[in-house]
Design a protein around this motif. Structure first.
Motif: not given
Length: 69
Positions: A33, A36-37, A39-43, A45-48
């Protein structure tokens, strides 16, 4: 190419490396979590994420690996 540290230290280590084709994490010592958080804040996507490189098996380098995989 883009790189940044998600965390570095005894509480967790994780680095991000991106090229035109690959998105790689070096070590995964954070919870899924938290990874993921950040990575998301740095644009990102964890799925990438296309791969994970583990430098060694200490907990602060692998603690998030099982859930991530």
């Amino acid at each position: 190419m883009r790189t940044f540290a998600l965390a570095s230290g005894s509480s967790g280590n994780c680095f991000y490396i991106e090229s035109m084709k690959e998105r790689i994490l070096v070590d995964l010592g954070l919870t899924f979590s938290k990874t993921k958080e950040i990575l998301f804040s740095r644009d990102v996507n964890v799925e990438d994420i296309t791969g994970v490189f583990i430098t060694h098996e200490h907990a602060d380098h692998i603690s998030g690996l099982k859930v991530f995989v």
